[in-house]
Structures are given as structure tokens and as C-alpha cells.
Design a protein around this motif. Structure first.
Motif, PDB file in Angstrom:
ATOM      1  N   SER A 190     -14.799   2.069 -50.185  1.00  0.00           N
ATOM      2  CA  SER A 190     -15.820   3.026 -49.786  1.00  0.00           C
ATOM      3  C   SER A 190     -15.583   3.427 -48.333  1.00  0.00           C
ATOM      4  CB  SER A 190     -17.214   2.418 -49.924  1.00  0.00           C
ATOM      5  OG  SER A 190     -17.380   1.373 -48.971  1.00  0.00           O
ATOM      6  N   ALA A 191     -16.224   4.509 -47.899  1.00  0.00           N
ATOM      7  CA  ALA A 191     -16.051   4.948 -46.519  1.00  0.00           C
ATOM      8  C   ALA A 191     -16.477   3.862 -45.543  1.00  0.00           C
ATOM      9  CB  ALA A 191     -16.840   6.229 -46.278  1.00  0.00           C
ATOM     10  N   ALA A 192     -17.570   3.185 -45.843  1.00  0.00           N
ATOM     11  CA  ALA A 192     -18.058   2.126 -44.952  1.00  0.00           C
ATOM     12  C   ALA A 192     -17.092   0.955 -44.920  1.00  0.00           C
ATOM     13  CB  ALA A 192     -19.442   1.669 -45.397  1.00  0.00           C
ATOM     14  N   ALA A 193     -16.573   0.574 -46.084  1.00  0.00           N
ATOM     15  CA  ALA A 193     -15.639  -0.549 -46.143  1.00  0.00           C
ATOM     16  C   ALA A 193     -14.317  -0.208 -45.468  1.00  0.00           C
ATOM     17  CB  ALA A 193     -15.406  -0.966 -47.593  1.00  0.00           C
ATOM     18  N   GLU A 194     -13.870   1.032 -45.613  1.00  0.00           N
ATOM     19  CA  GLU A 194     -12.636   1.436 -44.942  1.00  0.00           C
ATOM     20  C   GLU A 194     -12.819   1.456 -43.430  1.00  0.00           C
ATOM     21  OE1 GLU A 194      -9.210   4.932 -44.898  1.00  0.00           O
ATOM     22  OE2 GLU A 194     -11.101   5.294 -45.960  1.00  0.00           O
ATOM     23  N   ALA A 195     -13.960   1.959 -42.978  1.00  0.00           N
ATOM     24  CA  ALA A 195     -14.245   1.944 -41.539  1.00  0.00           C
ATOM     25  C   ALA A 195     -14.258   0.515 -41.013  1.00  0.00           C
ATOM     26  CB  ALA A 195     -15.577   2.635 -41.260  1.00  0.00           C
ATOM     27  N   GLN A 196     -14.766  -0.418 -41.818  1.00  0.00           N
ATOM     28  CA  GLN A 196     -14.782  -1.822 -41.402  1.00  0.00           C
ATOM     29  C   GLN A 196     -13.372  -2.398 -41.339  1.00  0.00           C
ATOM     30  OE1 GLN A 196     -17.738  -3.527 -40.502  1.00  0.00           O
ATOM     31  NE2 GLN A 196     -16.122  -4.801 -39.604  1.00  0.00           N
ATOM     32  N   LEU A 197     -12.524  -2.036 -42.304  1.00  0.00           N
ATOM     33  CA  LEU A 197     -11.128  -2.476 -42.273  1.00  0.00           C
ATOM     34  C   LEU A 197     -10.450  -2.013 -40.983  1.00  0.00           C
ATOM     35  CD1 LEU A 197      -8.520  -2.240 -45.154  1.00  0.00           C
ATOM     36  CD2 LEU A 197      -7.977  -1.367 -42.894  1.00  0.00           C
ATOM     37  N   ILE A 198     -10.645  -0.746 -40.633  1.00  0.00           N
ATOM     38  CA  ILE A 198     -10.044  -0.213 -39.408  1.00  0.00           C
ATOM     39  C   ILE A 198     -10.608  -0.925 -38.189  1.00  0.00           C
ATOM     40  CG2 ILE A 198      -9.859   1.859 -37.963  1.00  0.00           C
ATOM     41  CD1 ILE A 198      -9.857   3.488 -40.619  1.00  0.00           C
ATOM     42  N   ALA A 199     -11.931  -1.157 -38.185  1.00  0.00           N
ATOM     43  CA  ALA A 199     -12.565  -1.831 -37.048  1.00  0.00           C
ATOM     44  C   ALA A 199     -12.072  -3.268 -36.913  1.00  0.00           C
ATOM     45  CB  ALA A 199     -14.087  -1.797 -37.207  1.00  0.00           C
ATOM     46  N   ASP A 200     -11.967  -3.987 -38.032  1.00  0.00           N
ATOM     47  CA  ASP A 200     -11.492  -5.378 -38.001  1.00  0.00           C
ATOM     48  C   ASP A 200     -10.075  -5.450 -37.430  1.00  0.00           C
ATOM     49  OD1 ASP A 200     -13.864  -6.152 -39.172  1.00  0.00           O
ATOM     50  OD2 ASP A 200     -13.010  -6.404 -41.181  1.00  0.00           O
ATOM     51  N   THR A 201      -9.216  -4.565 -37.932  1.00  0.00           N
ATOM     52  CA  THR A 201      -7.818  -4.551 -37.491  1.00  0.00           C
ATOM     53  C   THR A 201      -7.725  -4.243 -36.002  1.00  0.00           C
ATOM     54  OG1 THR A 201      -7.132  -3.820 -39.697  1.00  0.00           O
ATOM     55  CG2 THR A 201      -5.561  -3.512 -37.898  1.00  0.00           C
TER      56      THR A 201
ATOM     57  N   VAL B  53       1.820  -1.622 -33.539  1.00  0.00           N
ATOM     58  CA  VAL B  53       1.148  -0.591 -34.321  1.00  0.00           C
ATOM     59  C   VAL B  53       0.264  -1.272 -35.360  1.00  0.00           C
ATOM     60  CG1 VAL B  53       1.482   1.387 -35.867  1.00  0.00           C
ATOM     61  CG2 VAL B  53       3.102   0.968 -33.989  1.00  0.00           C
ATOM     62  N   ALA B  54      -0.949  -0.772 -35.548  1.00  0.00           N
ATOM     63  CA  ALA B  54      -1.869  -1.363 -36.523  1.00  0.00           C
ATOM     64  C   ALA B  54      -1.405  -1.053 -37.946  1.00  0.00           C
ATOM     65  CB  ALA B  54      -3.275  -0.827 -36.300  1.00  0.00           C
ATOM     66  N   HIS B  55      -1.413  -2.087 -38.786  1.00  0.00           N
ATOM     67  CA  HIS B  55      -0.975  -1.949 -40.181  1.00  0.00           C
ATOM     68  C   HIS B  55      -1.993  -2.603 -41.110  1.00  0.00           C
ATOM     69  CE1 HIS B  55       1.627  -1.216 -43.476  1.00  0.00           C
ATOM     70  NE2 HIS B  55       2.366  -2.302 -43.439  1.00  0.00           N
ATOM     71  N   GLY B  56      -3.272  -2.449 -40.771  1.00  0.00           N
ATOM     72  CA  GLY B  56      -4.324  -3.002 -41.607  1.00  0.00           C
ATOM     73  C   GLY B  56      -4.483  -4.501 -41.431  1.00  0.00           C
ATOM     74  N   ARG B  57      -5.328  -5.079 -42.269  1.00  0.00           N
ATOM     75  CA  ARG B  57      -5.559  -6.528 -42.215  1.00  0.00           C
ATOM     76  C   ARG B  57      -4.446  -7.283 -42.933  1.00  0.00           C
ATOM     77  NH1 ARG B  57     -11.856  -5.663 -43.706  1.00  0.00           N
ATOM     78  NH2 ARG B  57     -10.861  -5.014 -45.656  1.00  0.00           N
ATOM     79  N   THR B  58      -4.105  -6.828 -44.117  1.00  0.00           N
ATOM     80  CA  THR B  58      -3.099  -7.471 -44.954  1.00  0.00           C
ATOM     81  C   THR B  58      -2.563  -6.459 -45.944  1.00  0.00           C
ATOM     82  OG1 THR B  58      -2.760  -9.103 -46.733  1.00  0.00           O
ATOM     83  CG2 THR B  58      -4.997  -8.292 -46.427  1.00  0.00           C
ATOM     84  N   ASN B  59      -1.320  -6.642 -46.381  1.00  0.00           N
ATOM     85  CA  ASN B  59      -0.781  -5.771 -47.414  1.00  0.00           C
ATOM     86  C   ASN B  59      -1.129  -6.262 -48.812  1.00  0.00           C
ATOM     87  OD1 ASN B  59       0.529  -4.120 -45.397  1.00  0.00           O
ATOM     88  ND2 ASN B  59       1.989  -3.562 -47.002  1.00  0.00           N
ATOM     89  N   SER B  60      -2.087  -7.156 -48.896  1.00  0.00           N
ATOM     90  CA  SER B  60      -2.631  -7.521 -50.199  1.00  0.00           C
ATOM     91  C   SER B  60      -3.727  -6.565 -50.638  1.00  0.00           C
ATOM     92  CB  SER B  60      -3.200  -8.953 -50.154  1.00  0.00           C
ATOM     93  OG  SER B  60      -2.168  -9.895 -50.033  1.00  0.00           O
ATOM     94  N   GLU B  61      -4.120  -5.637 -49.751  1.00  0.00           N
ATOM     95  CA  GLU B  61      -5.166  -4.677 -50.092  1.00  0.00           C
ATOM     96  C   GLU B  61      -4.708  -3.264 -49.768  1.00  0.00           C
ATOM     97  OE1 GLU B  61      -8.629  -5.581 -47.771  1.00  0.00           O
ATOM     98  OE2 GLU B  61      -7.580  -5.398 -45.863  1.00  0.00           O
ATOM     99  N   ARG B  62      -5.381  -2.316 -50.380  1.00  0.00           N
ATOM    100  CA  ARG B  62      -5.070  -0.889 -50.191  1.00  0.00           C
ATOM    101  C   ARG B  62      -6.357  -0.180 -49.776  1.00  0.00           C
ATOM    102  NH1 ARG B  62      -2.794   0.061 -54.886  1.00  0.00           N
ATOM    103  NH2 ARG B  62      -0.616   0.255 -54.237  1.00  0.00           N
ATOM    104  N   GLN B  63      -6.352   0.481 -48.619  1.00  0.00           N
ATOM    105  CA  GLN B  63      -7.595   1.027 -48.084  1.00  0.00           C
ATOM    106  C   GLN B  63      -8.110   2.225 -48.856  1.00  0.00           C
ATOM    107  OE1 GLN B  63      -5.252   2.163 -44.412  1.00  0.00           O
ATOM    108  NE2 GLN B  63      -7.003   3.514 -44.130  1.00  0.00           N
ATOM    109  N   SER B  64      -7.272   2.904 -49.610  1.00  0.00           N
ATOM    110  CA  SER B  64      -7.688   4.111 -50.318  1.00  0.00           C
ATOM    111  C   SER B  64      -8.680   3.831 -51.439  1.00  0.00           C
ATOM    112  CB  SER B  64      -6.465   4.829 -50.890  1.00  0.00           C
ATOM    113  OG  SER B  64      -5.756   3.978 -51.778  1.00  0.00           O
ATOM    114  N   THR B  65      -8.814   2.592 -51.848  1.00  0.00           N
ATOM    115  CA  THR B  65      -9.744   2.251 -52.931  1.00  0.00           C
ATOM    116  C   THR B  65     -11.113   1.832 -52.402  1.00  0.00           C
ATOM    117  OG1 THR B  65      -9.027  -0.073 -52.966  1.00  0.00           O
ATOM    118  CG2 THR B  65      -7.821   1.476 -54.363  1.00  0.00           C
TER     119      THR B  65
END
Length: 298
Positions: A126-137, A112-124
Motif C-alpha cells: 500500500s502507499a502507506a506501507a511503501e512510504a514506511q519501507l522508504i522511511a525505514d531504509t 545507494v539505498a536498495h530497500g530493506r531486503t530483497n526478500s520483498e518487493r515494494q510494488s505490492t
């Protein structure tokens, strides 16, 4: 009217359509093992003790114990009990300790995908940066596992206002971030819908042990008591019981001994009442829900 998320409407659990899990079972049980990687000297991270200035060696090393030692002890336990496990994976683990993820892949467990790292929080983000986090993962997990992940748990259970939309548009079928129910429910998304599979915040070693300082014995009792109660409740309607674990917490020897007692109880009852209890993965639960007649799941 108070502000609302607009993702689902109120539905009392006692007034829903009845259905059964595969082979007419009533209680779906899954283990969620959070496999996490943290940056050294920066970012977020759970704490054993109040941290000092960065680099916070004490808490970083405590968390890293989970990947170096705790996860391997837990794997032995899961093997001994024949338990399936959903591995909730930070994508950076493929670079740091690929052997850990490979061990679950070799067992045939769900990744199951759990982001890139738990050193970051996706809720903070931007929409573009969050989409990139999801895409990277997604790209990393797909590369190593051969297929894209179906499910998502955000680092720190964090969502922005647009997270369900971004996940659905990225091809995800379910998320684990919402602890509002004991059954799967549908979330509205701007281009469709996303299934929410129940994920525990009570029977979860981070809030129970790291935050509320629950003892190892009491946490094991929580696992058993919740299982026994939900087994009885499931005779009225199908339920989902998740158990959330972190190797750096329950992989500690004195906690592992109590966890073994709790999971043995679950497995023994699953064998004794095999007609009622389904030991499974959240992805299998999501797959089955999608075969049910429209309107069965709220």
C-alpha cells in the motif's frame, strides 16, 4: 491513447542538447554493486536452481556466499584496479554483516539505498506501507553513514504508481529503476521532479547469467563490447554506462576471473582516454546534471 505513466514525455536521443561531463568528458561509467540480504525460509530470492519447499537451503546459501566470500574477492579486484563503486545496500545488512558496508564506506564509495531486503518487493505494498519501507531504509542508512542517501534502487527494480512521488518527498534526488535511456532524464513527481540515472538490465549479471544463463566469458564480453561501442557513440553526445553486479554471482571464482578481464579493459581505456571517460558514481552524475542549464536534460 494507451495508458501512460505520465512521468516523462518521448525524447529521441539524437535530437537532444549536447553537453559534457566534468572536464569535458563524454562517457560516464559507474559500477553498481548490489549488496543484498535475504530472509531464511520465506520471501523472494534469486535462484541458482529450481527451489524446493521452504526452507530453500540451496538457494539461500548460494546467495549468502556473496556476503561471506564473493564481496571480499570483488573488493580486492576493485582495489587492485582503483575502481570507484556504488554500493546498493539492503538496510538489513547493517545488522547482519556491517563489516561489508563498512568496507565500502572506508573506501569513500557512494552508498545507494536498495530497500530493506530483497526478500520483498515494494510494488505490492500500500502507499502507506511503501512510504514506511522508504522511511525505514533511509533512517537506517542515515544513522550509519551520517548523511541520507541521494539515490534509490527498488528491490527487484519494482515501483508502484506512486514510487517516484514518495522518493522525491522523502528527499531522494535520483532513482535507478528505469532502464529506458542512455542519458539521465527527469521524472515528474507530484511535488517536484526526480532524476532517473540509467541503470543496466542487459549488462547486469542477474538477467544475463541467472535468467538467460549467459556464460562468464560471454558476460565479460558483453561488458567490453558495450563499453567500446558506447565510447564511440559518446563522441556524438554524453552517455552513461552502468555495470550491475551481484557478489553471489560474479564473486564466484570462475566468473571473477572473466570479470577481472573485462574491468581491466575498462580501466585501461579510461587511463588511455582520460580526456573522454569519467569513472564515477551515479550520485556524482546526478549532482552534475543539476548544475546544467534548465532544459539541457529532457
Amino acid at each position: 491513447m494507451l495508458p501512460s505513466h505520465g512521468r516523462y514525455t518521448y525524447s529521441p536521443i539524437i535530437r537532444r542538447a549536447d553537453y559534457r561531463w566534468p572536464q569535458n568528458r563524454r562517457l560516464a561509467v559507474y559500477i553498481a554493486l548490489n549488496l543484498e540480504h535475504f530472509a531464511f525460509g520465506e520471501g523472494l530470492g534469486a535462484q541458482l536452481a529450481p527451489g524446493g519447499p521452504q526452507p530453500d537451503v540451496l538457494n539461500y546459501a548460494w546467495r549468502d556466499y556473496g556476503n561471506r566470500v564473493g564481496v571480499w574477492r570483488l573488493l580486492d579486484l576493485f582495489e587492485d584496479l582503483g575502481l570507484p563503486v556504488a554500493a546498493l545496500v539492503n538496510a538489513t545488512l547493517y545488522d547482519y554483516c556491517p563489516e561489508v558496508v563498512a568496507a565500502f564506506r572506508d573506501r569513500g564509495d557512494e552508498i545507494v539505498a536498495h530497500g530493506r531486503t530483497n526478500s520483498e518487493r515494494q510494488s505490492t505494498l500500500s502507499a502507506a506501507a511503501e512510504a514506511q519501507l522508504i522511511a525505514d531504509t533511509t533512517k537506517t542508512i542515515t544513522h550509519y553513514e551520517g548523511t541520507p542517501p541521494k539515490g534509490w534502487l527498488g528491490p527487484w527494480i519494482a515501483q508502484s504508481h506512486q514510487t517516484p512521488d514518495l522518493l522525491q518527498e522523502a528527499g531522494y534526488t535520483y532513482c535507478l529503476d528505469w532502464c529506458c535511456d542512455d542519458q539521465p532524464i527527469w521524472f515528474k513527481a507530484r511535488q517536484g521532479r526526480l532524476l532517473a540515472i540509467p541503470y543496466p538490465q542487459e549488462v547486469n549479471d542477474i538477467p544475463a547469467i541467472a535468467v538467460r544463463r549467459t556464460s562468464a566469458a560471454d558476460f565479460a564480453d558483453m561488458i567490453i563490447d558495450s563499453f567500446d561501442e558506447m565510447e564511440e557513440q559518446s563522441q556524438q553526445q554524453p552517455l552513461v554506462y552502468g555495470i550491475s553486479l551481484h557478489p553471489y554471482i560474479v564473486g564466484q571464482p570462475f566468473r571473477l576471473r572473466h570479470l577481472r578481464r573485462a574491468l581491466k579493459h575498462v580501466v585501461q581505456h579510461a587511463k588511455l582516454y582520460s580526456e573522454d571517460i569519467w569513472l564515477t558514481y551515479p550520485g556524482a552524475i546526478a549532482d552534475y546534471v543539476m548544475t546544467l542549464p534548465e532544459g539541457t536534460v529532457p
